[in-house]
Design an enzyme around this catalytic site. Structure first.
Site, PDB file in Angstrom:
ATOM      1  N   ASN A  85      -5.322   2.079 -13.049  1.00 20.16           N
ATOM      2  CA  ASN A  85      -4.522   1.263 -12.586  1.00 20.16           C
ATOM      3  C   ASN A  85      -2.957   1.984 -12.464  1.00 20.16           C
ATOM      4  O   ASN A  85      -2.790   2.866 -13.339  1.00 20.16           O
ATOM      5  CB  ASN A  85      -4.414   0.036 -13.350  1.00 20.16           C
ATOM      6  CG  ASN A  85      -3.403  -0.890 -12.727  1.00 20.16           C
ATOM      7  OD1 ASN A  85      -3.251  -1.192 -11.607  1.00 20.16           O
ATOM      8  ND2 ASN A  85      -2.769  -1.561 -13.806  1.00 20.16           N
ATOM      9  N   GLY A  89       0.793  -1.268  -0.058  1.00 18.07           N
ATOM     10  CA  GLY A  89       0.116   0.046  -0.127  1.00 18.07           C
ATOM     11  C   GLY A  89       0.847   1.370   0.083  1.00 18.07           C
ATOM     12  O   GLY A  89       0.358   2.269   0.434  1.00 18.07           O
ATOM     13  N   HIS A 146       0.980   0.888 -13.173  1.00 22.00           N
ATOM     14  CA  HIS A 146       1.751  -0.228 -13.680  1.00 22.00           C
ATOM     15  C   HIS A 146       3.164   0.321 -13.536  1.00 22.00           C
ATOM     16  O   HIS A 146       3.505   0.958 -13.978  1.00 22.00           O
ATOM     17  CB  HIS A 146       1.121  -0.704 -14.643  1.00 22.00           C
ATOM     18  CG  HIS A 146       2.051  -1.986 -15.346  1.00 22.00           C
ATOM     19  ND1 HIS A 146       1.943  -3.248 -14.668  1.00 22.00           N
ATOM     20  CD2 HIS A 146       2.872  -2.166 -16.281  1.00 22.00           C
ATOM     21  CE1 HIS A 146       2.704  -4.202 -15.406  1.00 22.00           C
ATOM     22  NE2 HIS A 146       3.559  -3.548 -16.155  1.00 22.00           N
ATOM     23  N   ASP A 192      -3.236  -5.054 -18.119  1.00 28.07           N
ATOM     24  CA  ASP A 192      -2.374  -3.762 -18.279  1.00 28.07           C
ATOM     25  C   ASP A 192      -2.360  -3.062 -19.626  1.00 28.07           C
ATOM     26  O   ASP A 192      -1.573  -2.671 -20.335  1.00 28.07           O
ATOM     27  CB  ASP A 192      -0.796  -4.294 -18.050  1.00 28.07           C
ATOM     28  CG  ASP A 192      -0.701  -4.673 -16.612  1.00 28.07           C
ATOM     29  OD1 ASP A 192      -1.312  -4.312 -15.722  1.00 28.07           O
ATOM     30  OD2 ASP A 192      -0.009  -5.790 -16.391  1.00 28.07           O
ATOM     31  N   ASN A 232       1.387   3.253  -2.629  1.00 30.85           N
ATOM     32  CA  ASN A 232       0.994   3.998  -3.512  1.00 30.85           C
ATOM     33  C   ASN A 232      -0.433   4.473  -2.829  1.00 30.85           C
ATOM     34  O   ASN A 232      -0.847   5.574  -2.999  1.00 30.85           O
ATOM     35  CB  ASN A 232       0.445   3.232  -4.978  1.00 30.85           C
ATOM     36  CG  ASN A 232       1.529   3.465  -5.937  1.00 30.85           C
ATOM     37  OD1 ASN A 232       2.288   4.585  -6.182  1.00 30.85           O
ATOM     38  ND2 ASN A 232       2.357   2.236  -6.186  1.00 30.85           N
TER      39      ASN A 232
HETATM   40  C1  GAR Z   1       3.449  -1.204  -7.358  1.00 35.41           C
HETATM   41  O1  GAR Z   1       4.639  -1.161  -7.798  1.00 35.41           O
HETATM   42  C2  GAR Z   1       2.366  -1.255  -8.681  1.00 35.41           C
HETATM   43  O2  GAR Z   1       2.935  -0.374  -9.467  1.00 35.41           O
HETATM   44  C3  GAR Z   1       2.466  -2.717  -8.949  1.00 35.41           C
HETATM   45  O3  GAR Z   1       2.420  -3.264  -7.779  1.00 35.41           O
HETATM   46  C4  GAR Z   1       3.232  -2.226  -6.539  1.00 35.41           C
HETATM   47  C5  GAR Z   1       2.301  -2.147  -5.534  1.00 35.41           C
HETATM   48  O4  GAR Z   1       3.088  -1.461  -4.516  1.00 35.41           O
HETATM   49  N1  GAR Z   1       1.473  -2.981  -9.683  1.00 35.41           N
HETATM   50  C6  GAR Z   1       1.257  -3.788 -10.333  1.00 35.41           C
HETATM   51  O5  GAR Z   1       2.286  -4.591 -10.926  1.00 35.41           O
HETATM   52  C7  GAR Z   1      -0.080  -4.263 -11.036  1.00 35.41           C
HETATM   53  N2  GAR Z   1       0.169  -4.844 -12.535  1.00 35.41           N
HETATM   54  P1  GAR Z   1       2.238  -0.754  -3.478  1.00 35.41           P
HETATM   55  O6  GAR Z   1       1.352  -2.042  -2.513  1.00 35.41           O
HETATM   56  O7  GAR Z   1       3.188  -0.512  -2.242  1.00 35.41           O
HETATM   57  O8  GAR Z   1       1.464   0.449  -3.774  1.00 35.41           O
END
Ligand code: GAR
Length: 216
Positions: free
Chosen positions: A109, A14, A111, A147, A16
């Site tokens: 989203n 979490g 990515h 994606d 982001n």
């Molecule tokens: C982030 O790097 C996000 O871009 C990626 O997962 C991570 C989550 O981190 N998402 C994907 O790969 C989706 N295809 P977070 O939980 O610390 O935000």
């Protein structure tokens, strides 16, 4: 003016989500988080939401017979909270065409690659293996294909000599935390419009400088 109500979907750390919480802590930010929904009860992000006094919901994919009923339960929780824009933030379940259509142009989203390069997993390792000179992250509207969908914004990160997967992932993540709140802000200000499956953005103050890598 009323702030746009966000629903943030998470599965884990979490960070982001935290960037969105921090941005929305400023009353001038045009969006607020109405609900943080996790498909995992032990997601660290739930703790971040609770600390910020934000409503949380756990809708476990394991608790439902099939994907449609799981996604209907998520939709019900989001709609009950008055959510207007759903933000996937490390939500690691593939969503069905039904969910994606239900939230059409109201579902975004983040990515960790410069899409359409490197959809899917292990984006940092694949960028290093391919030898591209720039990597980065993308915020996009979600479409049924994984994606995929109109791109709202991207942040480019130069790949450095001797880079490791972890070092690169850290540098990309730092930019994710800048890009996601920016994309949400643009949408909340009504400055993003999808035309012919491309996102058009109005009122951009300045054009960024081109960047070379290697620099010289
Ligand atoms: C982030 O790097 C996000 O871009 C990626 O997962 C991570 C989550 O981190 N998402 C994907 O790969 C989706 N295809 P977070 O939980 O610390 O935000």
């Amino acid at each position: 003016m009323a702030r746009l109500k966000l629903g943030v979907l998470i599965s884990g750390r979490g960070s982001n989500l935290q960037a969105l919480i921090d941005a929305a802590a400023d009353p001038a930010f045009p969006a607020e988080i109405a609900l943080v929904l996790s498909n995992k009860a032990d997601a660290l992000g739930l703790e971040r939401a609770r600390k910020a006094g934000i409503a949380t919901a756990i809708v476990s994919h394991r608790g439902f017979a099939d994907k449609p009923t799981f996604e209907q339960a998520m939709t019900e929780a989001l709609e009950t909270a008055g959510v207007e824009l759903v933000c996937l933030a490390g939500f690691m379940r593939l969503l069905s065409p039904w969910f994606v259509e239900h939230w059409h142009d109201r579902l975004i989203n983040i990515h960790p690659s410069l899409l359409p390069a490197f959809p899917g997993l292990d984006t940092h390792r694949r960028a290093l293996e391919t030898g591209v000179r720039f990597h980065g992250c993308t915020v996009h509207y979600v479409r049924a294909a994984m994606d995929n969908g109109p791109i709202i914004g991207q942040a480019a990160v130069p790949i450095l000599p001797g880079d490791t997967e972890d070092a690169l992932a850290d540098r990309v993540l730092t930019q994710e935390h800048r890009l996601y709140p920016l994309a949400v802000k643009l949408i909340a200000e009504g400055r993003v419009r999808v035309v012919d499956e491309r996102a058009e953005i109005t009122g951009q103050p300045t054009a960024p400088e081109p960047v070379l890598n290697p620099p010289g």
